[in-house]
Design a protein around this motif. Structure first.
Motif, PDB file in Angstrom:
ATOM      1  N   GLN A  79       0.466  -1.271  -0.015  1.00  0.00           N
ATOM      2  CA  GLN A  79      -0.427   0.064  -0.127  1.00  0.00           C
ATOM      3  C   GLN A  79       0.591   1.611  -0.124  1.00  0.00           C
ATOM      4  O   GLN A  79       0.676   2.297   0.079  1.00  0.00           O
ATOM      5  CB  GLN A  79      -1.170  -0.028   1.006  1.00  0.00           C
ATOM      6  CG  GLN A  79      -1.787  -0.798   1.450  1.00  0.00           C
ATOM      7  CD  GLN A  79      -2.606  -1.901   2.492  1.00  0.00           C
ATOM      8  OE1 GLN A  79      -2.268  -0.502   3.726  1.00  0.00           O
ATOM      9  NE2 GLN A  79      -2.083  -3.225   2.802  1.00  0.00           N
ATOM     10  N   ILE A  80       2.744   1.003   0.338  1.00  0.00           N
ATOM     11  CA  ILE A  80       3.106   2.685   0.209  1.00  0.00           C
ATOM     12  C   ILE A  80       3.278   2.609  -1.079  1.00  0.00           C
ATOM     13  O   ILE A  80       3.648   4.116  -1.920  1.00  0.00           O
ATOM     14  CB  ILE A  80       4.371   1.840   1.234  1.00  0.00           C
ATOM     15  CG1 ILE A  80       4.022   1.357   2.266  1.00  0.00           C
ATOM     16  CG2 ILE A  80       5.330   2.990   0.521  1.00  0.00           C
ATOM     17  CD1 ILE A  80       5.392   1.098   2.974  1.00  0.00           C
ATOM     18  N   ALA A  81       3.006   2.156  -2.419  1.00  0.00           N
ATOM     19  CA  ALA A  81       3.703   2.218  -3.445  1.00  0.00           C
ATOM     20  C   ALA A  81       2.913   3.521  -4.292  1.00  0.00           C
ATOM     21  O   ALA A  81       3.640   4.212  -5.309  1.00  0.00           O
ATOM     22  CB  ALA A  81       4.233   0.816  -3.716  1.00  0.00           C
ATOM     23  N   PRO A  82       2.275   3.791  -3.629  1.00  0.00           N
ATOM     24  CA  PRO A  82       0.979   4.808  -4.594  1.00  0.00           C
ATOM     25  C   PRO A  82       1.036   5.590  -4.124  1.00  0.00           C
ATOM     26  O   PRO A  82       0.096   6.460  -4.612  1.00  0.00           O
ATOM     27  CB  PRO A  82      -0.833   3.646  -4.718  1.00  0.00           C
ATOM     28  CG  PRO A  82      -0.410   1.950  -4.038  1.00  0.00           C
ATOM     29  CD  PRO A  82       0.703   1.899  -3.821  1.00  0.00           C
ATOM     30  N   VAL A  83       1.435   5.652  -2.692  1.00  0.00           N
ATOM     31  CA  VAL A  83       1.511   6.736  -2.459  1.00  0.00           C
ATOM     32  C   VAL A  83       2.949   7.381  -2.157  1.00  0.00           C
ATOM     33  O   VAL A  83       2.991   8.793  -2.148  1.00  0.00           O
ATOM     34  CB  VAL A  83       0.985   7.356  -1.207  1.00  0.00           C
ATOM     35  CG1 VAL A  83      -0.531   6.719  -1.256  1.00  0.00           C
ATOM     36  CG2 VAL A  83       1.752   6.344  -0.059  1.00  0.00           C
ATOM     37  N   ILE A  84       3.841   6.946  -1.842  1.00  0.00           N
ATOM     38  CA  ILE A  84       4.830   7.685  -1.766  1.00  0.00           C
ATOM     39  C   ILE A  84       5.983   8.316  -2.619  1.00  0.00           C
ATOM     40  O   ILE A  84       5.393   8.030  -3.928  1.00  0.00           O
ATOM     41  CB  ILE A  84       6.062   6.672  -1.341  1.00  0.00           C
ATOM     42  CG1 ILE A  84       7.540   6.861  -0.585  1.00  0.00           C
ATOM     43  CG2 ILE A  84       6.412   5.520  -2.864  1.00  0.00           C
ATOM     44  CD1 ILE A  84       8.317   5.604   0.135  1.00  0.00           C
ATOM     45  N   HIS A  85       7.041   9.532  -2.896  1.00  0.00           N
ATOM     46  CA  HIS A  85       6.612   9.868  -3.690  1.00  0.00           C
ATOM     47  C   HIS A  85       8.101   8.958  -4.623  1.00  0.00           C
ATOM     48  O   HIS A  85       8.973   8.829  -4.127  1.00  0.00           O
ATOM     49  CB  HIS A  85       7.161  11.720  -2.989  1.00  0.00           C
ATOM     50  CG  HIS A  85       6.697  12.078  -2.315  1.00  0.00           C
ATOM     51  ND1 HIS A  85       5.962  12.578  -1.491  1.00  0.00           N
ATOM     52  CD2 HIS A  85       6.079  13.522  -3.712  1.00  0.00           C
ATOM     53  CE1 HIS A  85       4.586  13.713  -1.621  1.00  0.00           C
ATOM     54  NE2 HIS A  85       4.673  14.277  -3.038  1.00  0.00           N
ATOM     55  N   GLU A  86       7.701   8.988  -5.975  1.00  0.00           N
ATOM     56  CA  GLU A  86       8.548   9.034  -5.898  1.00  0.00           C
ATOM     57  C   GLU A  86       9.625   9.017  -7.590  1.00  0.00           C
ATOM     58  O   GLU A  86       9.071  10.632  -7.707  1.00  0.00           O
ATOM     59  CB  GLU A  86       7.945   7.308  -7.747  1.00  0.00           C
ATOM     60  CG  GLU A  86       7.951   6.246  -6.982  1.00  0.00           C
ATOM     61  CD  GLU A  86       9.145   5.175  -7.192  1.00  0.00           C
ATOM     62  OE1 GLU A  86      11.139   5.662  -7.426  1.00  0.00           O
ATOM     63  OE2 GLU A  86       8.642   4.753  -6.384  1.00  0.00           O
ATOM     64  N   TRP A  87      11.215   9.404  -7.770  1.00  0.00           N
ATOM     65  CA  TRP A  87      11.614  10.110  -8.279  1.00  0.00           C
ATOM     66  C   TRP A  87      12.707   9.593  -9.733  1.00  0.00           C
ATOM     67  O   TRP A  87      13.460  10.749 -10.272  1.00  0.00           O
ATOM     68  CB  TRP A  87      13.232   9.890  -7.263  1.00  0.00           C
ATOM     69  CG  TRP A  87      12.736  10.838  -5.660  1.00  0.00           C
ATOM     70  CD1 TRP A  87      11.779  10.164  -4.617  1.00  0.00           C
ATOM     71  CD2 TRP A  87      12.836  12.203  -5.101  1.00  0.00           C
ATOM     72  NE1 TRP A  87      11.897  11.255  -3.841  1.00  0.00           N
ATOM     73  CE2 TRP A  87      12.171  12.341  -4.502  1.00  0.00           C
ATOM     74  CE3 TRP A  87      13.407  13.220  -5.758  1.00  0.00           C
ATOM     75  CZ2 TRP A  87      12.151  13.546  -3.722  1.00  0.00           C
ATOM     76  CZ3 TRP A  87      13.580  14.170  -5.849  1.00  0.00           C
ATOM     77  CH2 TRP A  87      12.660  14.451  -3.284  1.00  0.00           C
ATOM     78  N   ILE A  88      11.636   8.513  -9.752  1.00  0.00           N
ATOM     79  CA  ILE A  88      11.929   8.447 -11.971  1.00  0.00           C
ATOM     80  C   ILE A  88      11.098   9.554 -12.111  1.00  0.00           C
ATOM     81  O   ILE A  88       9.767  10.857 -12.101  1.00  0.00           O
ATOM     82  CB  ILE A  88      11.738   7.317 -11.832  1.00  0.00           C
ATOM     83  CG1 ILE A  88      10.413   6.916 -12.005  1.00  0.00           C
ATOM     84  CG2 ILE A  88      12.546   6.111 -11.366  1.00  0.00           C
ATOM     85  CD1 ILE A  88       9.994   5.251 -12.095  1.00  0.00           C
TER      86      ILE A  88
END
Length: 656
Positions: A264-273
């Protein structure tokens, strides 16, 4: 001085790549099945419904459709001019309303077209076949009637969606478990997943995330979703062995069915790509980006750009860290200017700006398309870096990732909420969602309300946190890095021990690139034959061929003495300076440049399907692991969600 292909990367055109197989089925099997016999002057009309037009739109370019002999593309439900001297190709979903319109076109004394070549996107029900046969005036005018088994959107070279944008709500919400939509969604999704295997003539060994409860009668309905979907897919593809010519009789690939609760973290964390940041920070309509171009003596002109596979710069940059993408763009710009005298004369002096690049376009019209693409991406990267500074995303991202890896807790969360008064409501909520997943005990009782007050968030946003309980059906306990994590609001967890551990791959990445989606480990374990059967059961015993070459040492060896990135230019954002370069696999250009040769040596495919929406970081994982594992990884999902979309869906999970 010309711009070489190396300056802008390259797009893999290997016909074995997932989307290229889909494209070739449309162009060769449907639009031009008799290529050698076809009279080049025999133009055809292509007629589609609203769904199938998207299938073709994602898989093919308009120029390719025209080259296949299509002179006109029509909407089935719009008024059309009769063309009795031309043949028509119908590509339709097998729905009664579509069949009624088809028969209306081709029945009677004056049919709209000479012959109808009918292709259905999925198996046609027997009652609709009977309905067509009953119209005797139409039968002689049907040149072909086939099931294409192509009912998904190939959104990426290695990715597809089934167009179930509301699957998370329909399958996991408090109100949806007893609705007819629940069963319909599972059934339709299974059909569309199965058509990918029909299209590729692959017979999968099907595995799925096991329900938390050993007793299905006591398990929450949403916890059974992967199992029920896996059974439905298996039932359909098993029938293909007797209904589709040359369909494999033994497993040739692997399919792992997961759902959003595993991570459930992957959809909300800030990704830097680059790709993720474009869709997270910029106002985009799908893949469409709107920007302004200044022209001397006139007002700025608004232009639209599609960030898609036809743009080689996008292909090269989309899966790279934003700092890496920024460096590459300025290196390309400065290299081009230094090698072109006309470009040097067009400069205002000093550093090259986007205004300078627009002058270069006028001075060197033969390079206009390449320079415009370069200008576009420099503007996009500049805007993203501007937002990173303005929103304080470096500090927010650091706390997010430290929470995930167990290096931060209540103190750091409280400090950043107090110190960053200008932090947006969305960013505060995303941080608290991560905190709730990592430290659920901090939201027991009135603790969550106090955190919301500290963050100055409306009480309504607490519903988003509480909605996470509808996604805890997958794993009630932590079962190691690949086994998911707990979100039990009665947990007695006193210290954040993290829900991820550092990757031990011997490579250092850019700063703020520690986070990785859990499917990365699941795929690697599946490929190595190490995925536990008790947690991810199989509906059949995988045959040796289904394992591909992965267990015979085909995984790529780590580079010897990896070289650090060359010195950072002063344009490199400060947040990226603390760590060395990426692992070299983050850019599609590295993968696709050698695709033609490498795909010949790849083992059997691995398909992963994520119910409830996949993320762009998970799509990136499919690309990076393909060359590492020497197996093409194809990611499917009900939808691709960016953080705002996922949060909006979370809000709708609770009781209405």
């Amino acid at each position: 001085m010309s711009m070489s292909g190396a300056d802008f990367g390259g797009v893999g055109e290997d016909p074995r790549i997932f989307r290229n197989v889909c494209r070739d089925r449309i162009l060769k099997d449907m639009l031009k099945p008799d290529k050698d016999k076809e009279n080049k002057s025999a133009w055809k009309v292509l007629i589609m419904d609203k769904f199938t037009v998207k299938i073709i739109g994602y898989a093919c370019k308009m120029a390719e459709i025209t080259d296949a002999g299509v002179s006109l593309v029509e909407d089935l439900f719009k008024r059309r001019e009769p063309m009795p001297s031309m043949d028509a190709i119908y590509f339709l979903q097998p729905l009664k309303e579509n069949v009624i319109m088809l028969l209306s076109d081709m029945s009677g004394r004056c049919p709209l077209y000479r012959k109808a070549y009918i292709f259905f996107s999925s198996p046609i029900p027997k009652d609709l076949v009977t309905y067509i046969k009953n119209d005797m005036s139409v039968i002689p005018r049907i040149g072909a009637l086939r099931e294409m088994n192509l009912e998904f959107f190939a959104i990426d070279m290695q990715g597809f969606v089934t167009d179930h944008d509301m699957a998370l709500t329909e399958l996991y919400s408090a109100n949806g478990h007893n609705s007819k939509n629940f069963n319909d969604t599972i059934s339709t999704m299974a059909v569309r997943i199965a058509t990918t295997f029909a299209s590729l003539k692959e017979f999968p060994c099907v595995r799925y995330r096991a329900p938390k409860s050993a007793d299905p009668s006591t398990a929450p309905k949403f916890d059974m979703v992967p199992k029920w979907l896996a059974n439905a897919v298996w039932e359909i593809v098993s029938k293909y062995k007797s209904t589709i010519p040359e369909f494999p009789q033994k497993e040739t690939c692997e399919l792992l069915i997961l759902d959003r609760p595993i991570d459930q973290i992957a959809p909300v964390i800030h990704e830097w790509i680059y790709d993720a940041m474009c869709h997270d920070l910029l106002e985009m309509d799908g893949n469409k980006y709107i920007y302004e171009v200044s022209k001397s003596g006139s007002d700025p002109e608004k232009k639209e750009a599609l960030l898609e596979d036809q743009d080689p710069l996008w292909i090269e940059l989309r899966h790279t860290h934003i700092a890496d993408a920024s460096e590459r763009l300025y290196e390309k710009m400065n290299t081009f200017v230094s090698k072109n005298k006309a470009a040097q004369l067009s400069r205002d002096g000093g550093e090259v700006s986007t205004t300078d690049l627009q002058k270069i376009v006028q001075a060197l019209p033969q390079y206009s398309e390449q320079v415009e693409k370069l200008t576009l991406h420099i503007e996009i990267a500049g805007k993203i870096n501007k937002f990173i500074r303005e929103y304080g995303l470096r500090d927010i991202g650091q706390v997010e990732q430290d929470l995930v890896f167990g290096d931060a807790g209540a103190k750091e969360v409280i400090n950043i909420l107090r110190s960053k008064q200008n932090m947006s409501q969305e960013n505060k909520l995303r941080l608290l969602i991560i905190y709730a997943i990592v430290c659920p005990d901090k939201f027991e009782g009135d603790k969550g309300d106090k955190l919301m007050q500290l963050a100055k968030l409306p009480s309504n946003d607490m519903k988003v946190i509480k909605s996470l309980q509808y996604l805890v059906g997958s794993d009630a306990k932590k079962t190691g890095r690949a086994g998911g994590f707990s979100l039990k609001f009665d947990a007695q967890k006193k210290k954040n021990t993290g829900v991820r551990t550092e990757r031990q791959d011997g490579e250092e990445g850019w700063a703020l690139s520690r986070f990785f989606p859990l499917i990365e480990e699941l795929i690697e374990k599946l490929s190595k034959g190490e995925l536990p059967l008790n947690e991810y059961p199989s509906l059949s015993e995988p045959s040796p061929t289904a394992q591909g070459a992965a267990q015979s040492g085909s995984a790529a060896k780590p580079a010897q003495n990896p070289q650090p990135m060359s010195r950072r230019s002063r344009r490199t954002p400060q947040y990226a300076k603390s760590r060395n370069s990426d692992d070299g696999q983050s850019s599609d250009s590295a993968v696709l440049r050698h695709a033609s040769g490498d795909f010949k040596r790849l083992g059997n495919r691995i398909f992963v399907f994520m119910v409830g929406g996949a993320t762009r970081s998970e799509l990136r994982t499919a690309h990076t692991l393909t060359m590492k594992l020497k197996r093409e990884i194809v990611l499917g999902s009900s939808s691709i969600d960016d953080p705002p979309q996922f949060i909006s869906k979370l809000k709708s999970l609770g009781p209405s």
